[in-house]
Design an enzyme around this catalytic site. Sequence first.
Site, mmCIF file in Angstrom:
data_model
loop_
_atom_site.group_PDB
_atom_site.id
_atom_site.type_symbol
_atom_site.label_atom_id
_atom_site.label_comp_id
_atom_site.label_asym_id
_atom_site.label_seq_id
_atom_site.Cartn_x
_atom_site.Cartn_y
_atom_site.Cartn_z
ATOM 1 N N SER A 70 86.884 -41.268 41.656
ATOM 2 C CA SER A 70 86.323 -40.463 42.746
ATOM 3 C C SER A 70 85.157 -39.670 42.164
ATOM 4 C CB SER A 70 87.391 -39.550 43.360
ATOM 5 O OG SER A 70 87.727 -38.501 42.490
ATOM 6 N N HIS A 183 93.295 -42.328 43.894
ATOM 7 C CA HIS A 183 94.073 -42.664 42.694
ATOM 8 C C HIS A 183 95.405 -43.335 43.021
ATOM 9 C CE1 HIS A 183 91.843 -39.213 40.412
ATOM 10 N NE2 HIS A 183 91.069 -40.238 40.682
ATOM 11 N N GLN A 191 93.964 -35.599 46.673
ATOM 12 C CA GLN A 191 94.034 -36.517 45.524
ATOM 13 C C GLN A 191 95.087 -36.143 44.474
ATOM 14 O OE1 GLN A 191 90.192 -38.061 43.745
ATOM 15 N NE2 GLN A 191 90.807 -36.680 42.110
ATOM 16 N N GLU A 192 95.229 -34.830 44.200
ATOM 17 C CA GLU A 192 96.109 -34.434 43.094
ATOM 18 C C GLU A 192 96.992 -33.245 43.455
ATOM 19 O OE1 GLU A 192 93.628 -33.860 39.627
ATOM 20 O OE2 GLU A 192 92.452 -35.641 40.163
ATOM 21 N N GLU A 235 96.802 -41.533 37.260
ATOM 22 C CA GLU A 235 96.932 -40.448 36.291
ATOM 23 C C GLU A 235 98.384 -40.187 35.903
ATOM 24 O OE1 GLU A 235 94.603 -37.100 37.652
ATOM 25 O OE2 GLU A 235 92.733 -38.214 37.340
ATOM 26 N N ASP A 271 93.941 -30.703 43.634
ATOM 27 C CA ASP A 271 92.556 -31.167 43.651
ATOM 28 C C ASP A 271 92.401 -31.949 44.938
ATOM 29 O OD1 ASP A 271 90.046 -32.180 43.412
ATOM 30 O OD2 ASP A 271 90.432 -33.415 41.634
ATOM 31 N N GLU A 314 90.893 -27.276 43.694
ATOM 32 C CA GLU A 314 89.641 -27.893 43.246
ATOM 33 C C GLU A 314 88.996 -28.654 44.400
ATOM 34 O OE1 GLU A 314 90.388 -30.192 39.707
ATOM 35 O OE2 GLU A 314 88.778 -31.602 40.183
ATOM 36 N N ASP A 341 84.300 -29.332 40.974
ATOM 37 C CA ASP A 341 84.251 -30.545 40.126
ATOM 38 C C ASP A 341 83.072 -31.396 40.618
ATOM 39 O OD1 ASP A 341 84.624 -32.947 38.808
ATOM 40 O OD2 ASP A 341 86.410 -33.526 39.911
ATOM 41 N N LYS A 366 83.831 -31.975 32.518
ATOM 42 C CA LYS A 366 84.027 -33.393 32.157
ATOM 43 C C LYS A 366 82.792 -33.838 31.382
ATOM 44 C CE LYS A 366 86.654 -34.824 36.294
ATOM 45 N NZ LYS A 366 86.486 -35.253 37.716
ATOM 46 N N HIS A 394 90.139 -34.608 31.897
ATOM 47 C CA HIS A 394 90.080 -36.065 31.708
ATOM 48 C C HIS A 394 89.415 -36.697 32.924
ATOM 49 C CE1 HIS A 394 93.985 -36.857 34.224
ATOM 50 N NE2 HIS A 394 93.210 -35.958 34.771
ATOM 51 N N ARG A 395 89.360 -38.041 32.956
ATOM 52 C CA ARG A 395 88.973 -38.789 34.143
ATOM 53 C C ARG A 395 90.161 -39.664 34.543
ATOM 54 N NH1 ARG A 395 83.520 -38.116 35.623
ATOM 55 N NH2 ARG A 395 84.537 -38.660 37.590
ATOM 56 N N SER A 396 90.108 -40.236 35.730
ATOM 57 C CA SER A 396 91.238 -41.096 36.124
ATOM 58 C C SER A 396 91.288 -42.364 35.266
ATOM 59 C CB SER A 396 91.169 -41.422 37.608
ATOM 60 O OG SER A 396 89.900 -41.924 37.942
ATOM 61 N N LYS A 417 93.209 -30.149 32.345
ATOM 62 C CA LYS A 417 93.768 -31.023 33.373
ATOM 63 C C LYS A 417 93.767 -32.413 32.783
ATOM 64 C CE LYS A 417 91.616 -32.627 37.242
ATOM 65 N NZ LYS A 417 91.260 -32.821 38.657
HETATM 66 P P1 PGA Z 1 88.018 -39.095 38.789
HETATM 67 O O1 PGA Z 1 88.921 -37.958 39.413
HETATM 68 O O2 PGA Z 1 88.151 -39.072 37.330
HETATM 69 O O3 PGA Z 1 88.562 -40.348 39.442
HETATM 70 O O4 PGA Z 1 86.603 -38.813 39.250
HETATM 71 C C1 PGA Z 1 89.307 -36.824 38.729
HETATM 72 C C2 PGA Z 1 88.991 -35.583 39.515
HETATM 73 O O5 PGA Z 1 88.491 -35.665 40.646
HETATM 74 O O6 PGA Z 1 89.218 -34.505 39.015
HETATM 75 ZN ZN ZN Z 2 88.354 -33.420 40.916
#
Ligand code: PGA
Ligand code: ZN
Length: 457
Positions: A70, A183, A191-192, A235, A271, A314, A341, A366, A394-396, A417
Amino acid sequence: MHLGFRFESYQGDLKMSFPSLLLIDSDANFEIVLLKARQVIDSRGNPTVEVEVVTQGNGVGRAIAPAGASKGKYEAIEKRDSSDKRFFGKAVYTAVHLINTEVADELIGMDSRKQWIIDRRLIELDGTPNKARIGANAIVATSLAVAKAAADTYGMPFFWYIGGRRARLLPVPLMNIINGGKHAGNELAIQEFMIVPAGADKFSEALRIGCEVYYKLKELLKRTYGKSAINVGDEGGFAPPMKNTKEALDILLKAIEEAGYSHDVVALALDAASSSFYDESKKVYRIDGKELSREELIDFFRELIEEYPIVSIEDPLEENDFEGFAQLTREIGKRILIVGDDLFVTNKKRLSKGIEIGAANAILIKPNQIGTLSETIEVVELAKRSDYKTIMSHRSGESEDSSIADLAVGLQTGIIKTGAPARGERTAKYNQLLRIEEFLGDEAEFLGFRVFPSKPK
Ligand code: PGA
Ligand code: ZN
């Protein structure tokens, strides 16, 4: 006369000022003698760039670029061979080739400790405003591998090379244990869904508590939704067949309770990654079977923080809505973290704009969103000077590379995270933090709820 971390050419008066530096091997040891890239795969099976750097003093550094799913619209560009049939257009052979030729030619012979000069050279060599020619994936792996090789030449842990003796702060983990959005293959818009074991008194205890809640959640999901509900997302969090935000939050609260903890010990974080459920043409957010306007979505988040012990949200709004972020920060920023983010994409210019209007009070960090270590450090420094909290992330799409664990401690971000306590690419970071905590011993610090604006009610 140049006076850096180490002096470049010996001067008699410096010997008096910095006698201990003479114990360190000569400058020549830090010279880059080998720089090699190769294509490896990430946790989704997608090709990515690995870079290895060796110095004359036999210091070795290796780094692997992560990849997002994402991704923010304003991130630096990830270079892929889109017209190559291999890996269906996802290969990174061109980026690897550029590192092994142009970049290696330029960097070999340079001092691996001169991170700012090396990163500037990489930026100039790329020549585009968003690292599109060489690729931020190739550049970030190179930049980090150089730093790790310099650290190794000193014989220093990477976190220590980055942060020196001031680096004693272990981060509070935000552990993503229910996955939705891009994800997972379920219908959760958010998403999270993360647990925040900030009531622990040290990192290893926080990790233990997080694992215990994760086990209980697994049992609960199986009991409530059947066996398929315990499949995991990108994740490592579970990806149960849920539709509603509150359904996920309720089961998290239950898991926390069944594990024997209260909100004083384990809080929650989200998130939303709102850009992924925003309909640009209709200007609405599609969430929980409804279409919400920006104002309605803000009301929804306000309601959520009244009902649940949430300490951080987030990307509550889409990535262009600086004004909406500012409004939300004015309204609830004294209580919780509002994290940018996709809004900031680890970019100094976008963070400066946010600071000017008071959009958000925290930034996700990131390294691959911006592409070099020195630019990442500059963004962290700007955030701290402006009283924005920092969260290393991190990233996904990840790998066994655990650099971000060292960066979290080295840059004293206070929060990290890095997913669920599951899947090797996530546990690699947690395990590295355990090693760092052990290395620091009694010197290690952990701020728990003190890194958030307030403790949840
Ligand atoms: P991504 O998602 O690594 O798939 O971009 C992580 C996030 O949105 O924090
Ligand atoms: Zn994010």
